[in-house]
Design a protein around this motif. Structure first.
Motif, PDB file in Angstrom:
ATOM      1  N   ASP A  39       0.848  -1.183   0.000  1.00 32.50           N
ATOM      2  CA  ASP A  39       0.000   0.000   0.000  1.00 32.50           C
ATOM      3  C   ASP A  39       0.890   1.242   0.000  1.00 32.50           C
ATOM      4  OD1 ASP A  39      -1.748   2.073   0.354  1.00 32.50           O
ATOM      5  OD2 ASP A  39      -2.737   1.249   2.122  1.00 32.50           O
ATOM      6  N   PRO A  40       1.050   1.890  -1.160  1.00 34.87           N
ATOM      7  CA  PRO A  40       1.937   3.061  -1.228  1.00 34.87           C
ATOM      8  C   PRO A  40       1.449   4.240  -0.405  1.00 34.87           C
ATOM      9  CG  PRO A  40       0.706   2.806  -3.273  1.00 34.87           C
ATOM     10  CD  PRO A  40       0.447   1.568  -2.468  1.00 34.87           C
ATOM     11  N   TYR A  41       0.202   4.228   0.018  1.00 40.55           N
ATOM     12  CA  TYR A  41      -0.324   5.347   0.805  1.00 40.55           C
ATOM     13  C   TYR A  41      -0.483   4.994   2.287  1.00 40.55           C
ATOM     14  CZ  TYR A  41      -0.950   7.322  -3.756  1.00 40.55           C
ATOM     15  OH  TYR A  41      -0.695   7.797  -5.023  1.00 40.55           O
ATOM     16  N   ASP A  42       0.151   3.899   2.687  1.00 44.92           N
ATOM     17  CA  ASP A  42       0.203   3.537   4.101  1.00 44.92           C
ATOM     18  C   ASP A  42       1.594   3.891   4.610  1.00 44.92           C
ATOM     19  OD1 ASP A  42      -0.110   2.429   6.630  1.00 44.92           O
ATOM     20  OD2 ASP A  42       0.344   0.407   5.957  1.00 44.92           O
ATOM     21  N   MET A  43       1.699   5.029   5.267  1.00 44.53           N
ATOM     22  CA  MET A  43       3.001   5.470   5.761  1.00 44.53           C
ATOM     23  C   MET A  43       2.838   6.098   7.133  1.00 44.53           C
ATOM     24  SD  MET A  43       3.701   8.683   3.186  1.00 44.53           S
ATOM     25  CE  MET A  43       3.503   7.634   1.749  1.00 44.53           C
ATOM     26  N   GLN A  44       3.971   6.348   7.769  1.00 43.04           N
ATOM     27  CA  GLN A  44       3.943   6.876   9.134  1.00 43.04           C
ATOM     28  C   GLN A  44       3.257   8.234   9.204  1.00 43.04           C
ATOM     29  OE1 GLN A  44       7.019   6.357  12.113  1.00 43.04           O
ATOM     30  NE2 GLN A  44       8.385   5.706  10.465  1.00 43.04           N
ATOM     31  N   SER A  45       2.648   8.482  10.343  1.00 42.68           N
ATOM     32  CA  SER A  45       2.023   9.775  10.605  1.00 42.68           C
ATOM     33  C   SER A  45       3.067  10.884  10.619  1.00 42.68           C
ATOM     34  CB  SER A  45       1.297   9.741  11.945  1.00 42.68           C
ATOM     35  OG  SER A  45       2.155   9.243  12.962  1.00 42.68           O
ATOM     36  N   VAL A  46       2.605  12.099  10.390  1.00 44.45           N
ATOM     37  CA  VAL A  46       3.435  13.294  10.538  1.00 44.45           C
ATOM     38  C   VAL A  46       2.986  14.032  11.799  1.00 44.45           C
ATOM     39  CG1 VAL A  46       3.822  13.510   8.052  1.00 44.45           C
ATOM     40  CG2 VAL A  46       1.899  14.721   9.113  1.00 44.45           C
ATOM     41  N   SER A  47       3.809  14.954  12.257  1.00 41.26           N
ATOM     42  CA  SER A  47       3.458  15.739  13.445  1.00 41.26           C
ATOM     43  C   SER A  47       3.911  17.175  13.265  1.00 41.26           C
ATOM     44  CB  SER A  47       4.131  15.171  14.704  1.00 41.26           C
ATOM     45  OG  SER A  47       3.706  13.861  14.971  1.00 41.26           O
ATOM     46  N   HIS A  48       3.051  18.115  13.640  1.00 41.16           N
ATOM     47  CA  HIS A  48       3.444  19.510  13.627  1.00 41.16           C
ATOM     48  C   HIS A  48       3.777  19.920  15.070  1.00 41.16           C
ATOM     49  CE1 HIS A  48       3.143  22.186   9.997  1.00 41.16           C
ATOM     50  NE2 HIS A  48       3.956  22.804  10.820  1.00 41.16           N
ATOM     51  N   CYS A  49       5.074  20.063  15.316  1.00 40.27           N
ATOM     52  CA  CYS A  49       5.552  20.327  16.676  1.00 40.27           C
ATOM     53  C   CYS A  49       5.383  21.802  17.042  1.00 40.27           C
ATOM     54  CB  CYS A  49       7.030  19.953  16.787  1.00 40.27           C
ATOM     55  SG  CYS A  49       7.395  18.249  16.308  1.00 40.27           S
ATOM     56  N   PHE A  50       5.347  22.062  18.346  1.00 33.47           N
ATOM     57  CA  PHE A  50       5.332  23.441  18.834  1.00 33.47           C
ATOM     58  C   PHE A  50       5.988  23.481  20.209  1.00 33.47           C
ATOM     59  CE2 PHE A  50       1.266  21.449  19.898  1.00 33.47           C
ATOM     60  CZ  PHE A  50       1.083  21.749  21.239  1.00 33.47           C
ATOM     61  N   ASP A  71       0.141  13.178  16.542  1.00 35.89           N
ATOM     62  CA  ASP A  71       0.406  12.390  15.335  1.00 35.89           C
ATOM     63  C   ASP A  71      -0.805  12.468  14.404  1.00 35.89           C
ATOM     64  OD1 ASP A  71       2.855  11.656  16.268  1.00 35.89           O
ATOM     65  OD2 ASP A  71       2.408   9.527  16.484  1.00 35.89           O
ATOM     66  N   TYR A  72      -0.556  12.927  13.192  1.00 33.73           N
ATOM     67  CA  TYR A  72      -1.640  13.057  12.207  1.00 33.73           C
ATOM     68  C   TYR A  72      -1.546  11.904  11.209  1.00 33.73           C
ATOM     69  CZ  TYR A  72      -4.621  14.751   8.475  1.00 33.73           C
ATOM     70  OH  TYR A  72      -5.606  14.844   7.526  1.00 33.73           O
ATOM     71  N   PHE A  73      -2.578  11.061  11.176  1.00 31.38           N
ATOM     72  CA  PHE A  73      -2.543   9.878  10.315  1.00 31.38           C
ATOM     73  C   PHE A  73      -3.798   9.730   9.458  1.00 31.38           C
ATOM     74  CE2 PHE A  73      -2.963   8.708  14.878  1.00 31.38           C
ATOM     75  CZ  PHE A  73      -4.322   8.453  14.946  1.00 31.38           C
ATOM     76  N   GLU A  74      -4.480  10.842   9.198  1.00 31.46           N
ATOM     77  CA  GLU A  74      -5.696  10.762   8.374  1.00 31.46           C
ATOM     78  C   GLU A  74      -5.406  10.817   6.876  1.00 31.46           C
ATOM     79  OE1 GLU A  74      -9.111  13.253   9.587  1.00 31.46           O
ATOM     80  OE2 GLU A  74      -9.762  11.205  10.019  1.00 31.46           O
ATOM     81  N   GLY A  75      -4.189  11.140   6.487  1.00 32.52           N
ATOM     82  CA  GLY A  75      -3.853  11.213   5.074  1.00 32.52           C
ATOM     83  C   GLY A  75      -2.394  11.535   4.893  1.00 32.52           C
ATOM     84  N   VAL A  76      -1.897  11.373   3.672  1.00 35.07           N
ATOM     85  CA  VAL A  76      -0.484  11.613   3.383  1.00 35.07           C
ATOM     86  C   VAL A  76      -0.300  13.015   2.811  1.00 35.07           C
ATOM     87  CG1 VAL A  76      -0.086   9.159   3.010  1.00 35.07           C
ATOM     88  CG2 VAL A  76      -0.599  10.621   1.062  1.00 35.07           C
ATOM     89  N   ILE A  77       0.941  13.489   2.846  1.00 35.28           N
ATOM     90  CA  ILE A  77       1.205  14.893   2.508  1.00 35.28           C
ATOM     91  C   ILE A  77       1.958  15.065   1.196  1.00 35.28           C
ATOM     92  CG2 ILE A  77       1.119  15.618   4.918  1.00 35.28           C
ATOM     93  CD1 ILE A  77       4.251  15.726   4.757  1.00 35.28           C
ATOM     94  N   PHE A  78       2.080  14.005   0.412  1.00 31.67           N
ATOM     95  CA  PHE A  78       2.625  14.151  -0.948  1.00 31.67           C
ATOM     96  C   PHE A  78       2.035  13.074  -1.838  1.00 31.67           C
ATOM     97  CE2 PHE A  78       5.874  12.005   1.684  1.00 31.67           C
ATOM     98  CZ  PHE A  78       5.993  10.779   1.041  1.00 31.67           C
TER      99      PHE A  78
END
Length: 517
Positions: free
Chosen positions: A204-215, A305-312
């Motif tokens: 699954d090419p669209y199954d990848m690790q979550s991203v996070s926007h740190c602050f 952790d944001y895992f609802e979708g990919v960013i590219f």
């Protein structure tokens, strides 16, 4: 349009991109280094992630230049900050005394140190540094890149870069995409790799690790620094993944190994994991009394952790980037207004968003923290079977004759966009094989960060700061070695005498090729 030329063009000023530039410059090459934000350093700086490192880092297990970087960070604090005597004399001074790192640092310090390491080459003209520039396209002729085009996103100025070698130092593998280099993304299947933790069904090419926007935040007792309610707060307030033990905005998350419920608290009260100490970048007790009102910490926790979708590679990538920001801001707002406290009154209103730490108007890091990139299809792919503790019966990771460095970290995969929980398994001290740098077709393009020939699984241990630095340094050195000797990277990999000569150059740079434990 401005036309610029150098021996090596490094597209992307990530942690690996900066290390690649340092190596290539020290080997005598001219370099162009580009960066989308105004901070070089990637996960170390613009993404706001203090170093994640292994337990041996103070003694061994990283390159000489990475150790130099760490020493310069400590020197920067000693030269510019009012430290206590014990902190001043500490052998391994750690400004934040964080739970997860031996050198937890303000990203503003880190970017200053990285720029200091590059400054002599900027002054000499050997390095051209282009900030605030994003990659638009690449012109490719057969198996070679002829030029790449960038745009300055503030001025609109266009750049055309030509070079003998182009290195992909972007956190998402953007150059791989634009030059149409063979690459993969997402999760391989067990049929592809035979890895125990790969997907049991189809890849699954669209199954990848979550991203996070740190602050970054500090805490001022008695203050009220509540931010405006984020526009999608109500959505995140109701959100709960099927495998999550509580709501996303809560103090309960899955344990990263066992998946059992794990309790958090802001300051470690009631026995919960201390969120403030977790990635703290400033421990005020290490500085002279009165210097700081509060500790400062980076919020990079499972709740962000944001895992609802990919960013590219998807039409709605920008939407998902915005949604990741909204999740982080929503968690901050929840902490300020609804999180449980010791007093019984909900909300920690004294939590103050430190916009100055990240250097942004919204207070979030300049870039989202990307754990998983596009990855080249390489002459050799690193598999779970090469490095995972449970896969190695002799208790040692696979030994590679073509090693260009070493690393160590658990195979640490955060919840994925494919709906999978944490995958976190033991890993042995490993080597970084040269074969994972060699694209199956392209001749003058090399990966320089999280985009080497790993899988979704092994990316989990090859993605951390000192390993990415080593990857970048090896890529920069390889390009410089090939220019000097008029070789191609593929020749170096497949010809043992040339490979061994290159490995001698790496040793001269201070890159260990095998562990010395």
């Amino acid at each position: 349009m401005r036309h610029l030329n150098a021996d090596i063009a490094i597209i992307g000023g990530s942690t690996g991109g900066v290390a690649a530039a340092i190596a290539a410059l020290r080997m005598g090459c001219s370099v162009i280094l580009t960066e989308e934000t105004d901070w070089i350093g990637g996960q170390l700086t613009s993404q706001g992630v203090p170093p994640d490192e292994h337990q041996y880092i103070e003694k061994t297990g990283c390159t000489k230049s990475y150790r130099e970087f760490r020493e310069k960070v400590r020197k920067y604090y000693r030269s510019n900050f009012a430290l206590t005597l014990s902190a001043e004399n500490a052998e391994y001074f750690n400004p934040g005394n964080a739970a997860v790192g031996k050198l937890s640092v303000d990203p503003r310090v880190t970017v200053s140190v990285l720029e200091e390491m590059l400054m002599p080459y900027i002054f000499s003209g050997k390095l051209q540094l282009l900030k605030n520039c994003f990659l638009m396209k690449a012109d490719v002729n057969g198996d070679k890149i002829d030029s790449v085009f960038l745009e300055h996103h503030l001025s609109g100025e266009l750049y055309c870069l030509t070079a003998d070698y182009f290195l992909d130092g972007t956190d998402c593998g953007d150059l791989l995409h634009h030059c149409q280099a063979e690459h993969v993304m997402g999760s391989e299947s067990q049929a592809d790799t035979d890895e125990p933790h790969a997907l049991p069904g189809e890849a699954d090419p669209y199954d990848m690790q979550s991203v996070s926007h740190c602050f970054a935040v500090d805490y001022i007792e008695g203050g009220d620094f509540t931010i405006d309610k984020p526009e999608t707060y109500d959505y995140w307030k109701r959100y709960k993944a099927d495998y999550w033990p509580d709501m996303q905005l809560s103090m309960t998350t899955p344990h990263h190994i066992t998946h059992e419920p794990l309790k958090w608290s802001l300051f470690g009260e009631n026995g919960g994991r201390d969120m403030f100490q977790y990635r703290r970048i400033l421990d005020k007790t290490l500085f002279l009394p009165g210097t700081y009102h509060s500790d400062i910490t980076i919020i990079n926790v499972p709740q962000t952790d944001y895992f609802e979708g990919v960013i590219f590679n998807v039409p709605d990538a920008a939407w998902h980037l915005k949604a990741a920001k909204q999740l982080s801001l929503s968690f901050l707002y929840w902490l300020q207004t609804e999180a449980p406290t010791m007093t019984g009154t909900p909300g920690h209103k004294g939590l103050r968003l430190r916009k100055d730490v990240m250097g942004t108007e919204d207070g979030l890091a300049k870039a989202v923290y990307v754990r998983e990139s596009r990855r080249i299809k390489a002459e050799f792919t690193i598999l779970e079977q090469h490095v995972a503790t449970d896969s190695r019966k002799d208790g040692k990771a696979a030994q590679f004759e073509d090693s260009v460095g070493i690393g160590l970290y658990r195979i640490d995969l955060h919840p994925s966009t494919g709906g999978r929980n944490y995958i976190d398994i033991g890993c042995l001290p490993f080597q970084i094989p040269l074969g994972a740098f060699i694209p199956v077709r392209m001749e003058n393009m090399l990966p320089a960060c999280k985009n080497i020939g790993t899988t979704h699984i092994t990316n989990g241990c090859y993605r951390l700061h000192p390993v990415e630095w080593n990857i970048g340094e090896a890529a920069g050195a390889l390009a410089a070695f090939c220019i000097k000797n008029k070789y191609k990277p593929r020749e170096v990999y497949y010809t043992s005498t040339k490979r061994m000569d290159f490995q001698m150059d790496l040793k001269r740079l201070g890159i260990d090729l095998a562990w010395k434990l």
